[in-house]
Design a protein around this motif. Structure first.
Motif, PDB file in Angstrom:
ATOM      1  N   THR A   1       0.839  -1.199   0.000  1.00 54.66           N
ATOM      2  CA  THR A   1       0.000   0.000   0.000  1.00 54.66           C
ATOM      3  C   THR A   1       0.876   1.250   0.000  1.00 54.66           C
ATOM      4  OG1 THR A   1      -0.165   0.025   2.413  1.00 54.66           O
ATOM      5  CG2 THR A   1      -1.880  -1.150   1.215  1.00 54.66           C
ATOM      6  N   TYR A   2       1.990   1.190   0.706  1.00 56.16           N
ATOM      7  CA  TYR A   2       2.927   2.318   0.666  1.00 56.16           C
ATOM      8  C   TYR A   2       3.424   2.531  -0.757  1.00 56.16           C
ATOM      9  CZ  TYR A   2       3.558   2.818   5.763  1.00 56.16           C
ATOM     10  OH  TYR A   2       3.395   3.067   7.082  1.00 56.16           O
ATOM     11  N   ALA A   3       3.671   1.434  -1.448  1.00 57.92           N
ATOM     12  CA  ALA A   3       4.195   1.545  -2.809  1.00 57.92           C
ATOM     13  C   ALA A   3       3.179   2.237  -3.714  1.00 57.92           C
ATOM     14  CB  ALA A   3       4.557   0.168  -3.349  1.00 57.92           C
ATOM     15  N   VAL A   4       1.891   1.966  -3.490  1.00 52.99           N
ATOM     16  CA  VAL A   4       0.869   2.640  -4.294  1.00 52.99           C
ATOM     17  C   VAL A   4       0.899   4.139  -4.011  1.00 52.99           C
ATOM     18  CG1 VAL A   4      -1.595   2.844  -4.735  1.00 52.99           C
ATOM     19  CG2 VAL A   4      -0.578   0.587  -4.395  1.00 52.99           C
ATOM     20  N   LEU A   5       1.037   4.481  -2.726  1.00 51.23           N
ATOM     21  CA  LEU A   5       1.176   5.893  -2.366  1.00 51.23           C
ATOM     22  C   LEU A   5       2.381   6.503  -3.095  1.00 51.23           C
ATOM     23  CD1 LEU A   5       0.759   8.421  -0.552  1.00 51.23           C
ATOM     24  CD2 LEU A   5       1.988   7.226   1.249  1.00 51.23           C
ATOM     25  N   ALA A   6       3.482   5.776  -3.082  1.00 47.64           N
ATOM     26  CA  ALA A   6       4.701   6.280  -3.706  1.00 47.64           C
ATOM     27  C   ALA A   6       4.515   6.440  -5.214  1.00 47.64           C
ATOM     28  CB  ALA A   6       5.867   5.334  -3.420  1.00 47.64           C
ATOM     29  N   LEU A   7       3.817   5.495  -5.835  1.00 48.03           N
ATOM     30  CA  LEU A   7       3.579   5.597  -7.279  1.00 48.03           C
ATOM     31  C   LEU A   7       2.825   6.877  -7.601  1.00 48.03           C
ATOM     32  CD1 LEU A   7       2.649   2.007  -8.504  1.00 48.03           C
ATOM     33  CD2 LEU A   7       4.490   3.465  -9.322  1.00 48.03           C
ATOM     34  N   GLY A   8       1.859   7.206  -6.739  1.00 50.22           N
ATOM     35  CA  GLY A   8       1.089   8.433  -6.953  1.00 50.22           C
ATOM     36  C   GLY A   8       1.982   9.657  -6.862  1.00 50.22           C
TER      37      GLY A   8
ATOM     38  N   THR B   1      10.353   7.007 -13.041  1.00 46.45           N
ATOM     39  CA  THR B   1      10.196   5.631 -13.501  1.00 46.45           C
ATOM     40  C   THR B   1       9.087   5.040 -12.651  1.00 46.45           C
ATOM     41  OG1 THR B   1      11.617   4.638 -11.840  1.00 46.45           O
ATOM     42  CG2 THR B   1      12.691   5.477 -13.818  1.00 46.45           C
ATOM     43  N   LEU B   2       8.495   3.978 -13.095  1.00 45.88           N
ATOM     44  CA  LEU B   2       7.404   3.416 -12.311  1.00 45.88           C
ATOM     45  C   LEU B   2       7.896   2.320 -11.364  1.00 45.88           C
ATOM     46  CD1 LEU B   2       4.439   3.356 -14.811  1.00 45.88           C
ATOM     47  CD2 LEU B   2       4.861   4.918 -12.919  1.00 45.88           C
ATOM     48  N   LEU B   3       9.040   1.750 -11.692  1.00 42.82           N
ATOM     49  CA  LEU B   3       9.557   0.707 -10.821  1.00 42.82           C
ATOM     50  C   LEU B   3      10.269   1.322  -9.620  1.00 42.82           C
ATOM     51  CD1 LEU B   3       9.211  -2.236 -11.119  1.00 42.82           C
ATOM     52  CD2 LEU B   3      11.500  -2.413 -12.108  1.00 42.82           C
ATOM     53  N   GLY B   4      10.871   2.482  -9.861  1.00 44.86           N
ATOM     54  CA  GLY B   4      11.642   3.152  -8.818  1.00 44.86           C
ATOM     55  C   GLY B   4      10.876   3.374  -7.520  1.00 44.86           C
ATOM     56  N   PRO B   5       9.711   3.989  -7.600  1.00 45.38           N
ATOM     57  CA  PRO B   5       8.972   4.252  -6.368  1.00 45.38           C
ATOM     58  C   PRO B   5       8.648   2.983  -5.591  1.00 45.38           C
ATOM     59  CG  PRO B   5       7.984   5.418  -8.205  1.00 45.38           C
ATOM     60  CD  PRO B   5       9.055   4.558  -8.781  1.00 45.38           C
ATOM     61  N   ILE B   6       8.317   1.911  -6.324  1.00 49.28           N
ATOM     62  CA  ILE B   6       7.991   0.654  -5.650  1.00 49.28           C
ATOM     63  C   ILE B   6       9.222   0.162  -4.902  1.00 49.28           C
ATOM     64  CG2 ILE B   6       7.231  -1.706  -6.001  1.00 49.28           C
ATOM     65  CD1 ILE B   6       5.762  -0.783  -8.491  1.00 49.28           C
TER      66      ILE B   6
END
Lengths: 256, 562, 408, 385
Positions: free
Chosen positions: D62-69, D312-317
């Motif tokens: 869930t944190y990763a989703v926040l980070a993606l945003g 990048t999209l992988l980076g935040p995750i």
């Protein structure tokens, strides 16, 4: 004479007490290629800002009437993107292309078409658009660099790309700010030819410093001299060049 | 400062009084014997014994009880088994030992071991004696004695305080004492207090006309204590007679409208003071963030550096001069430059170590400095401990002055004045020095400035250090208002960013106006909405304000694209 | 892309590995959790509790441990972050399998770990005065309940000082709110009208008490008012500073604070607080042999301790520390009574009423998981100690007070 | 000039085959294999991921989703929002309201009202709470409430062209003000204590391993779904426009695009999705309180993105996983030093690794290439002399 497509009457704009534009009157007629010259600080860029909604005049009106005999649109009430959508495109003094995008993408983003959020989400390039992009790429001679990042192009190539972007949006009026800066003589000449070829179909205003370039493109059209925010004189290139006041404020400076 | 002088004056007056008493005391006077008995009485009987001193006239009673209440009275045991009540003072020869001054006659107790008749004083080792205990009931009893005695005290302010208290106690037996004093009292302030106190007691007088006159007098005097008493009287059953009710209502109205005015001006002052605090905090940020464009999340920690510097200087003064010395009270003055320099040095290190690489990436400076802020907080925790540290205000920053019932706290006055001074200093530095010119040049266009030969690196360094130093000054000032601990920087950082943003980035004047505005609005809203809502509303108000003026109060205009 | 994914997985494995490093469980030790904030805003208070717990374990281990097993502390940092508290609690119970955990300061941290302890049937000892209104079979509250601190304190103001008007000032969170709800009922039952009570709250980290103090000064002009403060932490400093500058003395308007102990005095200008009151179940100044020994041993331990981050200078003891200390001993007594570390048996032993003679006097665990203890009212001295004015012995701990003072 | 890297054009393929594989493999492992192993293997088995681990990974997801945003806004659109935790927390609160009502009479007071309402003296459930008995209403609120707040704020801010640092500070002020508001007991959301002690969701016991596994799988699938959605967004013409706005908003304006609407769209979309992540977060950690919306929380999310690699999209995750795993580990292993570790990490990443962890392999590769190209040159030099 026909009705002007773009007219600015008695326009004034001040920045912190400095009068950038002072009671300016300007008329552009359909199909015309107008060249605007003037020393630094004459208000050329501010003038473009006012025409494109980036700045609002303090007084005066700017009207746009692309179709004769229909009510004109008051541009001072509109913002940048609304004015662009009416068909007034602008090329900036320093080439402003999307440096992180490819040449191709730069053009795609500029292509005429719906500009809405959802249109962009579900956008697909049809074959007609691809053909048009190919033609444009050839026109601005960037065909072989279509996959280059725009930021990596030379200054002149960026100017070409920006002109290409401008054309991609198929405007009625082109406002072109110093298109020849940073170009080789040969490139400059070709730019002039391109602009000349566009006249007639489009109404064009070119701001330029390079006098040989001005001479080249004003062969059929009028030259307007701006000085201290208002029009100093207007006429054929040779007339303007020999006008004493112009020599004094503008060309005279070049000699010293 | 005023307060400090007053303290000196009191001290002098007290000593003078004692000296006089010593001269005029041939033997142990009856009052003195009674005092001695009370001091030595077993705890259970002490309260009654002290109350017995009410009204007893003896010059020794006031200093003795004052010292006792303050926990500075000692019972000095003598070899013969007797104990002499005394205060301790530094020996005249400046040694470690203390001399015991008997409270009975104010003279030093002679050393019983020395030859009889010699003037050798008894010397006592520090901390070898414990001060005489006090308890709340004891202190209340002492207060009663002192109040009555205080009516005749040489100091007008002591007289006034005592008289006010006697009035509030509403005991008819004090009436003759107060009325007698009114005949001889000369000080106008004390006369007013006397009149009030007499009127207060007369509210319960048996005579109807006396009561009416008392009500009118108290209404005239805007007495708050009277207001709550009036309310009680109005609500009493049976209600007072109609003309008295009318008089009470009228007087109440008068008092309340007076206090409304007082509170309004009080709010204005509090707003000014809250604004000055904000301003001090935001000023450094207006330089580093506003002018330089560096988002320094460790700005709060730079303030903490200033606050801890104050703490260190305070402790240094205590260990060099002693906590009770006159010099101690000037530690804060010495701490200000230290705080400035310490924070500036930390700022300098920060700029050299991290920020200089990030001028082109302002948003990333935010992240890096946040990392610095976390590390600094932990460092404070490890160096100074996780708990808050104790900062004692110098005497001249304690207390307050009253003007027509509006209170002006000295520390608040100081902060207002200091903030004004710092703003002036910053203005001078930016507009009247060559460094200021360079700063403005570099901030407007870093590359251009370095092209024309300005050493941008050095200017950046100096500017950042200067802004950091200002944060240190703010921290030093905050140490006099609030707590000093590892987390104190976090309390103010968001507020100060909001000040700078709403004032207009790049404009110091904007920060001045914004902070004073925010401070005043907050203080004016607080009585109506409470402290929490006020704090919630301020950010929302700023968001809406920026709708109206997106560039802040004083936007910097520029013609460049973006 | 594949490489990047592999990286992610590798990272996951790293994380997994980090958690899998459960040390070998030696047979002769018993794991005990310490769950306090050692960083963040609450570190200011909670670090002292970590210290005293480690001291207590050493003291017990030196005497042979519990049931012949040495206590092996597992210290984790809740970092003043409530979801992290829950995570750490899970870690302690599910990974480390601690027999008991001592921890939490704020109510919200306790609330966040409560479901975890209930789900895993763990044991938590909670040592800090709180609002009550909670009873979990997995938590033992050595803390002062409202009836063991606030009501005796207000009693003192009413009966000993004869105060008739009350200014209830608190930080805006659950403990002050609930305490004041109870106090208002209590005051009403003592005949104090609602008009004589003002209730005010300030946000966390509030730094400006000018308004509040101006109001208190006018409220107390009649001379029979007192302030009941449930301000927490840092906000006490600006409050007492402002109070002193406004010339309000404890003889005129005394302030009784429920969240200011000797540990907080270390960061307060105590000269400004002289004469103001406090109410706790332990003061450092309690004059008993048990307390003398406790203080002596604890300070000696601090002196020679090598635990990183232990502050050595100017240490004091206070009620939450002592309640942590007695909590460990009550648990030890219950384990020894039950003859096992098994939670259900230990709970039964605790509920049966074990006692311990602590530094603050004798404490006895009640069936309702709270403890009977002494309550002291003290006034502040200039050296940051309390002088005991009154003591109440063997006060029963009752978590549900609201409504009990209603109509009589 | 070096040969420029060939960049993808407006309509490249969404995923190549290899990319599909490298997306599906970890998704399958995380969403299927791990939970199966957890369910099937005996408790002490070496290969069995513990309940605790799954729960932790669910939280990280869930944190990763926040980070993606945060990354979509910052890395792609150029808006550094320091208030994203607000939307996360709002989603959490909206769902928390439902969970709180689902406790029913199992609370401390055996009342229909939530515990805190009982002891603060509420007589009845406030009217705006009633609809939250319905799961679907709560689920809708999880999306709508953050979206609505984002819409109002974004509309005001983007309309008046507040951008850059101003916008960052304002978003920070927004979340700060909201946190203060929620801290107030009078605001009616439990004040500082927030919501806790949830018992069940959709009739399932929240403490049962099955439910917890379910929540974990849902979080992983949400993350995978959001990843795909954002990938689609950033690949389309829309994505190119986002980056164009980031690099030169004025040029986009002059190309006829209403950039404010684009920004608003992304801001609102991200807020809603972040809200969903918050809603999944709450039942897994068991608490939602106002400290979840303090500015520091938002800053933390920004840090995850920076550490992982923005744009990048992988980076935040990666960043969300790495920083949180580091935090989980360090708060246990080095409580006194972990602030130095975390703080130092931010500094090092910002100064020496602007591309984040994700750029490490490329850095190593170029370093390796340099090393190899230098080595022969050095040899030849040595041979020459």
């Amino acid at each position: 004479m026909s009705h002007p497509i773009l007219q600015a009457e008695d326009v004034t704009k001040t920045f912190d007490g400095f009068r950038a534009i002072n009671a300016l009157n300007f008329y552009l007629f359909p199909g015309e290629l107008r060249t605007v010259i003037g020393p630094n600080g004459a208000g050329k860029s501010t003038f473009f800002d006012l025409l494109t909604g980036r700045a609002k005049p303090d007084t005066g009106g700017i009207e746009y009437s692309p179709v004769p005999d229909t009510p004109a649109t008051d541009l001072t009430k509109l913002n940048e993107y609304e004015i662009q959508r009416l068909g007034i495109g602008r090329k900036f003094q320093t080439p402003s292309v999307f440096a992180e995008h490819t040449v191709f993408t730069n053009l795609v983003l500029s292509l005429k078409g719906p500009r809405g959020v959802f249109a962009s989400l579900f956008h697909r390039l049809d074959s007609a658009a691809r053909d048009r992009l190919d033609a444009l790429l050839k026109l601005v001679r960037l065909d072989d660099k279509r996959h280059w990042k725009a930021g990596l192009l030379s200054h002149g190539e960026k100017q070409w790309l920006e002109i290409g972007m401008l054309l991609a949006s198929e405007p009625r009026v082109l406002l072109v700010d110093e298109p020849a800066a940073g170009m080789t003589d040969e490139e400059t000449h070709r730019t002039g030819e391109l602009l000349l070829s566009l006249a007639g179909k489009h109404s064009i205003v070119v701001v330029e410093h390079d006098m040989s370039f001005v001479k080249q493109i004003s062969i059929n059209g009028q030259v307007t001299v701006l000085h201290q925010g208002s029009v100093l004189c207007e006429g054929k290139f040779d007339d303007v060049q020999s006008h004493p006041k112009v020599r004094e404020v503008y060309l005279g400076r070049g000699k010293n | 400062m005023l307060r400090f002088l007053l303290t000196l004056f009191y001290g002098f007056a007290l000593w003078a009084g004692c000296a006089v008493a010593a001269e005029s005391a041939p033997a142990v006077a009856p009052g003195r014997a009674q005092l001695l008995a009370a001091l030595l009485a077993p705890p259970a009987e002490q309260v009654a014994a002290i109350r017995g001193l009410v009204g007893v006239e003896d010059a020794a009673i006031t200093p003795a009880l004052t010292a006792w209440r303050a926990g500075e009275l000692y019972l000095v045991p003598l070899p013969d088994g007797s104990r002499v009540p005394a205060t301790l003072a530094p020996a005249p020869n400046g040694g470690e030992q203390l001399v015991a001054l008997s409270v009975l006659d104010g003279t030093a107790i002679p050393d019983p071991a020395a030859a009889p008749g010699s003037a050798t004083p008894l010397l006592i080792a520090p901390k070898s004696l414990k001060p005489l205990d006090t308890t709340a009931p004891l202190r209340r009893a002492m207060r009663d004695v002192l109040e009555v005695a205080g009516v005749a005290d040489p100091s007008p302010s002591v007289r006034r305080e005592s008289i006010e208290r006697l009035g509030q106690s509403r005991k008819p037996e004090h009436l003759p004492l107060l009325q007698a004093r009114l005949v001889i009292e000369k000080s106008p302030v004390v006369r007013t207090a006397l009149a009030d106190a007499i009127a207060f007691i007369q509210l319960a007088d048996s005579s109807h006309t006396v009561r009416l006159a008392a009500i009118a007098a108290l209404g005239e005097a805007h007495s708050l204590a009277a207001a709550s008493r009036f309310k009680e009287l109005l609500a009493a059953t049976p209600p007072p007679p109609p003309d008295e009710t009318a008089a009470l209502t009228a007087a109440l109205k008068k008092i309340e409208s007076h206090w409304k005015t007082v509170n309004f001006f009080g709010d204005l002052f509090r707003g000014l003071s809250a604004g000055s605090v904000l301003l001090l905090i935001a000023l450094g940020l207006a330089i580093t963030f506003g002018l330089m464009g560096v988002i320094n999340m460790a700005h709060g920690e730079l303030m903490v550096v200033g606050a801890y510097s104050t703490f260190v200087v305070q402790n240094l003064f205590v260990s060099v001069f002693g906590a009770t010395s006159t010099a101690f009270h000037f530690y804060f003055i010495a701490a200000l430059p230290v705080a400035f320099v310490a924070a500036a040095l930390v700022g300098l290190a920060l700029e050299r170590g991290i920020i200089q690489f990030l001028y082109k990436r302002p948003l990333e400076s935010l992240l890096a400095t946040w990392g610095v802020s976390l590390a600094l907080q932990q460092t404070f925790r490890l160096v100074f401990g996780p708990a808050n540290v104790q900062i004692n205000a110098p005497a001249w920053l304690q207390g307050s002055a009253a003007l027509n019932d509006v209170l002006f706290a000295y520390n608040r006055l100081f902060v207002i004045g200091f903030a004004a001074l710092v703003v002036f200093g910053v203005w001078l530095a930016l507009n009247r020095t060559s460094l200021g010119l360079l700063v403005r040049a570099v901030m407007q266009n870093r590359q251009m400035a370095s092209c024309i030969g300005v050493r941008a690196t050095r200017v950046n360094m100096c500017t950042f250090a200067f802004g950091s130093g200002l944060a240190g000054l703010a921290g030093a000032c905050l140490s006099q208002l609030g707590n000093v601990g590892p987390g104190m920087g976090q309390l103010h950082i968001i507020d100060s960013f909001m000040v700078v943003v709403s004032g207009g980035v790049g404009n110091v004047l904007g920060s001045v106006v914004a902070s004073l505005g925010i401070g005043t609005v907050d203080q004016l809203l607080q009585p109506i909405l409470g402290a929490v809502i006020g704090k919630v509303l301020v950010p929302f108000a700023i968001i809406l304000f920026l709708q109206w003026r997106p560039g802040g109060l004083f936007p910097t205009r520029s013609r460049s694209l973006d | 892309m594949l490489k990047k994914i592999a990286q992610t997985l590798g990272l996951g494995a790293f994380a997994l590995g980090a958690f899998a490093t459960t040390t070998l469980r030696a047979e002769d030790t018993v794991k005990v959790g310490v769950l306090h904030s050692l960083s963040g805003t609450m570190a200011i208070s909670e670090t002292s509790l970590r210290d005293v717990l480690l001291f207590t374990f050493d003291e017990i281990n030196a005497k042979g441990g519990v049931l012949g097993k040495k206590i092996e502390p597992v210290v984790v940092d809740g970092a003043s972050n409530w979801p992290l508290f829950a995570e750490k609690a899970k870690q302690l119970l599910e990974q480390d399998k601690t027999a008991v955990t001592f921890g939490c300061w704020t109510s919200v941290s306790r609330k966040s770990v409560l479901p975890v302890f209930e789900k895993n049937n763990g044991l938590l000892f909670y040592p800090v005065q709180y609002e009550g209104e909670e009873l979990s079979k997995n938590i033992f509250y050595t803390a002062e309940a409202v009836g063991q601190q606030a009501t005796p304190g207000v009693d003192y103001l009413l009966n000993e000082l004869g105060k008739k008007k009350f200014y209830l000032l608190g930080s805006d969170y659950v403990y002050p709110r609930t305490t004041n709800l109870v106090l208002k009922e209590y005051l009403a039952s003592k005949g104090i009208p609602e008009s004589a009570i003002i209730e005010k709250y300030t946000p966390f980290g509030h730094t400006d008490y000018q308004q509040i103090v101006a109001e208190i000064k006018q409220f107390g002009a009649s001379g029979d008012a007192a302030v009941v403060s449930t301000l927490n932490g840092d906000t006490n400093v600006p409050f007492f500073r402002e109070l002193a500058n406004a010339g309000i003395k404890s003889e005129d308007i005394p302030v009784i604070s429920f969240s200011v102990s000797e540990d907080e005095f270390r960061g307060l200008p105590t000269k400004d607080l002289v004469g103001h009151l406090g109410a706790w179940s332990y003061f450092m100044s309690v004059d008993t042999p048990a307390n003398d020994k406790f203080k002596k041993d604890f300070f000696a331990w601090i002196e020679k301790s090598t635990v990183p981050g232990i502050e050595k200078k100017g240490r004091v003891t206070n009620s939450p520390m002592v309640l942590s200390y007695v909590g460990v001993y009550l648990w030890k007594a219950a384990v020894e009574k039950a003859g096992t570390f098994e939670v259900d048996a230990v709970r039964a032993a605790l509920e049966s009423g074990v006692s311990f003679d602590g530094p603050g006097g004798k404490v006895t665990m009640q069936k309702n998981h709270h403890i009977t203890k002494n309550v002291y009212i003290g006034e502040t001295l200039a050296d940051g100690q309390f002088k005991i004015l009154k003591s109440y012995e063997g006060v029963y701990g009752e978590p549900f007070l609201k409504g009990t003072f209603g109509k009589k | 000039m070096s040969v420029p890297a060939k960049l993808s054009d407006v309509e490249p393929r969404f995923f190549t085959r290899a990319q599909w594989a490298s997306f599906l493999l970890p998704t399958l492992v995380l969403a299927l294999v791990l939970p199966l192993l957890n369910a099937a293997l005996p408790a002490e088995h070496l290969l069995r991921p513990s309940d605790f681990t799954l729960n932790l990974y669910g939280k990280y997801a869930t944190y990763a989703v926040l980070a993606l945003g945060v990354d979509l806004l910052w890395g792609y659109l150029g808006i550094l929002s320091l208030g994203q935790a607000l939307f996360f927390a709002l989603g959490g609160y909206a769902f928390g309201m439902h969970l709180l009502l689902m406790i029913g009479k199992d609370g401390q007071y055996k009342s229909d009202l939530p515990d805190y309402m009982v002891f603060l003296g509420y007589k009845a459930l406030p009217a705006h709470w009633e609809p939250f008995y319905s799961f679907s209403f709560a689920a809708a609120a999880v999306l709508i409430v953050p979206a609505l707040i984002a819409f109002v704020f974004g509309w005001l801010a983007f309309r008046s062209r507040i951008k850059g640092v101003y916008l960052s500070i304002l978003t920070q002020a927004l979340t700060y003000a909201a946190a203060l508001l929620f801290f107030r007991n009078d605001f009616g959301f439990g004040g500082n204590n927030g919501f806790t002690d949830f018992k069940r969701v959709l009739g399932a016991d929240l403490n049962s391993p099955d439910t917890r596994r379910g929540l974990y799988v849902a979080s992983v699938l949400l993350l995978a779904g959001v990843f795909l959605l954002y990938r689609w967004l950033t690949r389309a013409k829309f994505g190119h426009l986002m980056q164009a706005i980031r690099d030169g908003e004025n040029r986009v304006l002059f190309s006829g695009y209403a950039t404010a609407r684009y920004k608003l769209f992304v801001f609102v979309l991200v807020a809603a999705i972040t809200g969903v992540a918050g809603a999944l977060y709450v039942p897994q950690v068991g608490i939602i309180n106002p400290s979840e919306m303090t500015p520091e929380k938002s800053l933390e999310a920004v840090v995850w993105v920076a550490v992982g690699g923005r744009g990048t999209l992988l980076g935040p995750i990666l960043g969300a996983l790495f920083v949180n795993a580091l935090k989980s580990w360090a708060t246990r292993a080095a409580p006194e030093l972990w602030l130095y570790i975390i703080g130092g990490l931010f500094i090092v990443v910002v100064l020496f690794l602007p591309g984040g962890l994700i750029s490490l392999p490329a850095k190593f590769r170029s370093f390796w290439v340099k090393l190899r190209s230098k080595a022969p040159a050095a040899e030849s030099l040595a041979a020459g002399h």
